[in-house]
Design an enzyme around this catalytic site. Structure first.
Site, PDB file in Angstrom:
ATOM      1  CB  SER A  99      51.523  45.443   3.288  1.00 28.69           C
ATOM      2  OG  SER A  99      50.198  45.054   3.110  1.00 28.69           O
ATOM      3  CG  ASP A 229      48.159  45.378  10.427  1.00 26.05           C
ATOM      4  OD1 ASP A 229      47.155  45.697   9.751  1.00 26.05           O
ATOM      5  OD2 ASP A 229      49.176  44.875   9.927  1.00 26.05           O
ATOM      6  CG  HIS A 257      48.531  47.481   7.158  1.00 25.79           C
ATOM      7  ND1 HIS A 257      49.081  46.249   7.441  1.00 25.79           N
ATOM      8  CD2 HIS A 257      48.593  47.613   5.804  1.00 25.79           C
ATOM      9  CE1 HIS A 257      49.443  45.658   6.318  1.00 25.79           C
ATOM     10  NE2 HIS A 257      49.178  46.465   5.309  1.00 25.79           N
TER      11      HIS A 257
END
Ligand SMILES: *[C@@H]1O[C@H](CO)[C@@H](O)[C@H](O)[C@H]1NC(C)=O
Ligand SMILES: *[C@@H]1O[C@H](CO)[C@@H](O)[C@H](O)[C@H]1NC(C)=O
Ligand SMILES: *[C@@H]1O[C@H](CO)[C@@H](O)[C@H](O)[C@H]1NC(C)=O
Ligand SMILES: *[C@@H]1O[C@H](CO)[C@@H](O)[C@H](O)[C@H]1NC(C)=O
Ligand SMILES: *[C@@H]1O[C@H](CO)[C@@H](O)[C@H](O)[C@H]1NC(C)=O
Length: 279
Positions: A99, A229, A257
């Site tokens: 991320s 995601d 995610h």
């Protein structure tokens, strides 16, 4: 008394550890998270003989500071910068950024390219060498990818209005909707307890120099994209992959995610592949 065959096996096992035939994985969490989010991946990689360091970035995980004490991305990234500086010059590591962690490892790639055999971007921001570092964050918004709403996320302005800076903490509904939509309910529950306030430092990143072809751009890159995601959805990931270029793309079907929690075995298999492929 050991039989010769057993003795040989023990010696072989011991020498693998002592001469470091395994790789050294450094795992870098995303916004609001900490080293804890890798708890399923750490024992898997260690069982395969790898050294694993999962770090807490500044004001993250069990780091004692508050995010309101952290004013720049460089300060936020200091734990990774210090760790990379401590790696001997004759050793290389595999960086894994999740991320926002993609931005953290990009700075490490720029500064320590000779110490990194490959960088793995897992559902991560992947910057380029053409624009300032904040560009992909701006593009995510401009192209309309990602969370449509902040839902119950809490915004926390910095005390000094002159600083014009705001931290935020993802709320439970936001985490369930965009991060943990396919993860076990136990891991989601852990996140509702452990996730802390964070800051992407976008305005600060807009003021930083571009990454360079000779630094960040010279390190081998792998992207791992996940079909479920919702925080950085696949179309945005493929946009960044196309924008920057990578050596290899892997896809985890069914992972959200938080792929390290929703599909840890598949992520582990790809990390082993990366370890075997890039040396
Ligand atoms: C693993 O990496 C850490 C951090 O660089 C280092 O201190 C430690 O000695 C390494 N362990 C092994 C077994 O190589
Ligand atoms: C790096 O150099 C140090 C000091 O000379 C040595 O002890 C270590 O084994 C070397 N590591 C590798 C991976 O060659
Ligand atoms: C405060 O920051 C926001 C977001 O970075 C920016 O859009 C705005 O122009 C800034 N305001 C001032 C007064 O600097
Ligand atoms: C990939 O990048 C090129 C060059 O920037 C662009 O022309 C093309 O439209 C992009 N393709 C996709 C699928 O985004
Ligand atoms: C790694 O994955 C690639 C792509 O699926 C495959 O071609 C390659 O053989 C794999 N390498 C190893 C060592 O498993």
């Amino acid at each position: 008394m050991l039989l010769p065959k057993q003795l040989v096996l023990i010696l072989v096992g011991f020498s693998c550890l002592s001469v470091g035939l395994g790789d050294h994985f450094i795992l870098v969490h995303g916004l609001g998270h900490g080293a804890w989010c890798w708890y399923k991946i750490i024992p898997l990689l260690k069982s395969a003989g790898h050294n694993v360091t999962a770090i807490d970035l500044a004001a993250s995980g069990s780091d004692p500071r508050s995010i309101l004490e952290i004013h720049t991305f460089a300060q936020y990234n200091e734990p990774l910068t210090n760790l990379m500086a401590s790696i001997p010059n004759n050793e290389t590591v595999i960086l894994v950024g999740h991320s926002l962690g993609g931005m953290n490892i990009a700075f490490a790639m720029e500064q320590f390219k000779d110490k990194i055999s490959v960088a793995v971007f897992l559902n991560a921001l992947l910057p380029d060498t053409v624009h300032t570092p904040d560009y992909v964050m701006e593009q995510q918004i401009a192209l309309g990818y990602g969370p449509a709403s902040y839902l119950d996320t809490v915004f926390i302005p910095y005390p000094d209005p002159q600083e014009n800076n705001t931290a935020f903490r993802f709320g439970p509904l936001f985490l369930k909707t965009y991060f943990y939509n396919e993860s076990p309910v136990e891991d989601y529950t852990l996140a509702t307890i452990l996730v802390r306030a964070g800051n992407p430092f976008t305005a600060d990143l807009a003021k930083q120099p571009k990454f360079t072809d000779g630094g960040f751009g010279s390190v081998a890159r792998v992207y791992i994209t996940c079909t479920e995601d919702r925080a950085e959805p696949p179309p945005f990931q493929f946009y960044m992959i196309n924008n920057t270029g990578v050596n290899q793309v892997f896809q985890i079907v069914g992972a959200d995610h938080m792929a390290m929690l929703s599909k840890p075995q598949q992520l582990y298999n790809y990390l082993l592949n990366v370890s075997a492929t890039f040396n």
